[in-house]
Design a protein around this motif. Structure first.
Motif, PDB file in Angstrom:
ATOM      1  N   ARG A 349       0.820  -1.219   0.000  1.00  0.00           N
ATOM      2  CA  ARG A 349       0.000   0.000   0.000  1.00  0.00           C
ATOM      3  C   ARG A 349       0.853   1.267   0.000  1.00  0.00           C
ATOM      4  N   GLY A 350       1.845   1.331   0.860  1.00  0.00           N
ATOM      5  CA  GLY A 350       2.650   2.545   0.982  1.00  0.00           C
ATOM      6  C   GLY A 350       3.348   2.918  -0.306  1.00  0.00           C
ATOM      7  N   ASP A 351       3.987   1.944  -0.951  1.00  0.00           N
ATOM      8  CA  ASP A 351       4.686   2.216  -2.207  1.00  0.00           C
ATOM      9  C   ASP A 351       3.697   2.484  -3.340  1.00  0.00           C
ATOM     10  N   ALA A 352       2.582   1.760  -3.334  1.00  0.00           N
ATOM     11  CA  ALA A 352       1.586   1.959  -4.389  1.00  0.00           C
ATOM     12  C   ALA A 352       1.059   3.396  -4.379  1.00  0.00           C
ATOM     13  N   GLU A 353       0.795   3.921  -3.179  1.00  0.00           N
ATOM     14  CA  GLU A 353       0.284   5.290  -3.070  1.00  0.00           C
ATOM     15  C   GLU A 353       1.268   6.305  -3.638  1.00  0.00           C
ATOM     16  N   ARG A 354       2.551   6.034  -3.506  1.00  0.00           N
ATOM     17  CA  ARG A 354       3.578   6.981  -3.944  1.00  0.00           C
ATOM     18  C   ARG A 354       3.718   7.018  -5.466  1.00  0.00           C
ATOM     19  N   ILE A 355       3.359   5.933  -6.149  1.00  0.00           N
ATOM     20  CA  ILE A 355       3.621   5.888  -7.592  1.00  0.00           C
ATOM     21  C   ILE A 355       2.356   5.991  -8.452  1.00  0.00           C
ATOM     22  N   ILE A 356       1.149   5.923  -7.842  1.00  0.00           N
ATOM     23  CA  ILE A 356      -0.058   6.009  -8.672  1.00  0.00           C
ATOM     24  C   ILE A 356      -0.119   7.367  -9.368  1.00  0.00           C
ATOM     25  N   GLY A 357      -0.574   7.345 -10.614  1.00  0.00           N
ATOM     26  CA  GLY A 357      -0.642   8.550 -11.424  1.00  0.00           C
ATOM     27  C   GLY A 357       0.679   8.939 -12.048  1.00  0.00           C
ATOM     28  N   LYS A 358       1.743   8.191 -11.764  1.00  0.00           N
ATOM     29  CA  LYS A 358       3.077   8.518 -12.279  1.00  0.00           C
ATOM     30  C   LYS A 358       3.432   7.632 -13.468  1.00  0.00           C
ATOM     31  N   LYS A 359       4.407   8.085 -14.246  1.00  0.00           N
ATOM     32  CA  LYS A 359       4.913   7.300 -15.365  1.00  0.00           C
ATOM     33  C   LYS A 359       5.825   6.187 -14.843  1.00  0.00           C
ATOM     34  N   THR A 360       5.901   5.099 -15.591  1.00  0.00           N
ATOM     35  CA  THR A 360       6.758   3.980 -15.165  1.00  0.00           C
ATOM     36  C   THR A 360       8.223   4.391 -15.086  1.00  0.00           C
ATOM     37  N   SER A 361       8.623   5.333 -15.905  1.00  0.00           N
ATOM     38  CA  SER A 361      10.013   5.789 -15.893  1.00  0.00           C
ATOM     39  C   SER A 361      10.378   6.528 -14.607  1.00  0.00           C
TER      40      SER A 361
END
Length: 396
Positions: A349-361
């Motif tokens: 959950r913690g890491d997922a929240e940080r990267i949602i809406g972001k590009k894979t790069s």
């Protein structure tokens, strides 16, 4: 009237399940791999098996080996007495034998331009979610890189309480883990018989088993050589595990050289046919047997991508809900709240929240480590196709 010569007889073809199998797991028992009298490796037999595997790899097929033999080789090197070993003696023998076994596989694989990789597993590696995912990812990566993984139970650390005890069931767990199409159990008999071969003139081999009934289970007898702990009973248990994962299982003789070539030529064996393919079985497991630990809400663009068979990238996620860990099952919802499906999430959950809406790069820079590009891989999702058109929506 003269009988037709061997050259005139029609060739027996391998079953379609074997011809179609793109990912194969092969289990080798100690009794086939080592000489019971001398305790030494049957080098010529193993060389013929690796030659068969090289041929399969040449056809573009993935092969995973599940190999016994470490304890049998180690007890000979340590000059341990015949008969049952104490747990500590088995662990010591495994520590010595694993080196010899790995070296033999490495040399033979290299002679055919292949790369062998050793994987040591314990029961916890297939039962505990995070360790299961780590082991699965390692195996998947090795296969993608063209290696031939050689799996064995880690007998140097496994205790009687936390071990498989036989490699039949371990091989079935590995087959499930890598979504194999076919699991081959090489044995000292060429299949499942209605009675022990030689015990009755009416004993006959079953060519195909489509359902494991009480009658089928009753046909399985106990094994019993000093080198091999598995018997027909453990092979039936392995068949249950493999079939539930959508993997066909075949019991074939490994007594002669080139045992896999014999399968390709339609040699005698018993097939336990799975009711569905590995992907279908896995998706059924995700959708129906796992408790969801959270939710992933996605935008319309991501929804369209999923319905075209794509994976879910962080960029298309609006928000996440719940307290989930890596590998947990989560519900996939559209922004209007409709459940689109379920899947196994690649981030906590913690890491997922940080990267949602972001590009894979951007993932590596945000998290500080190289993670997966996908939040949910398409192979780890089960979608409800009808969910694309919630009630009340306008058709396209």
């Amino acid at each position: 009237m003269s009988l037709p010569s061997e050259a005139e007889l029609p060739a027996v073809k391998a079953r379609q399940e074997w011809r179609d199998a793109r990912r194969i797991v092969v289990k080798i028992g100690s009794a086939l791999l080592t000489n019971q009298q001398t305790g030494r490796l049957k080098a010529e037999w193993l060389a013929s098996l690796i030659e068969d595997i090289a041929a399969l790899r040449g056809e573009g097929r993935d092969v995973v080996l599940v190999s016994s033999g470490a304890i049998a080789l180690g007890r000979h090197a340590l000059k341990l007495p015949k008969g049952s070993l104490e747990l500590e003696e088995s662990q010591a023998a495994a520590a010595v034998g694993q080196i010899s076994l790995a070296h033999a596989y490495q040399e033979l694989a290299n002679s055919h331009g292949l790369t062998a990789a050793q994987i040591l597993l314990t029961l916890g590696d297939t039962e505990e979610r995070r360790r299961y995912l780590n082991a699965r990812n390692t195996l998947q990566t090795l296969l993608q890189l063209g290696a031939v993984p050689v799996v064995n139970e880690n007998d140097t650390v496994a205790t009687n309480e936390i071990r498989y005890g036989d490699n039949d069931r371990l091989s079935a767990r590995v087959a499930s883990m890598v979504s194999a199409d076919c699991l081959v159990l090489l044995s000292d008999v060429d299949g499942l018989y209605t009675a022990p071969p030689g015990s009755s003139s009416e004993a006959r081999r079953l060519d195909i088993v489509t359902e494991i009934t009480r009658e089928i289970e009753a046909m399985a007898g106990d094994a019993g050589t000093e080198l091999s702990k598995g018997g027909m009973k453990t092979k039936i248990e392995a068949a249950k595990i493999a079939r539930a994962a959508g993997c066909h299982l075949v019991i074939a003789s490994g007594k002669e050289d080139h045992p896999l070539r014999q399968l390709s030529e339609g040699g005698p064996c018993t097939w336990f046919l799975a009711p569905s393919d590995p992907v279908t079985a896995k998706k059924r497991w995700i959708s129906g047997q796992l408790e969801a630990r959270g939710e992933v809400v996605i935008d319309a663009g991501a929804e369209r991508a999923l319905m075209k068979g794509k994976s879910l990238l962080p960029a298309g996620v609006v928000r996440v809900v719940g307290d989930f860990d890596r590998g947990d099952c989560v519900i996939i919802r559209s922004e209007d709240g409709h459940e689109l499906g379920r899947g196994l999430i690649a981030y906590a959950r913690g890491d997922a929240e940080r990267i949602i809406g972001k590009k894979t790069s951007e993932i590596t820079a945000i998290l500080g480590y190289l993670g997966r590009d996908e939040l949910l891989h398409r192979d780890d999702m089960s979608l409800h196709r009808s969910a694309t058109k919630p009630s009340g929506s306008n058709p396209l």
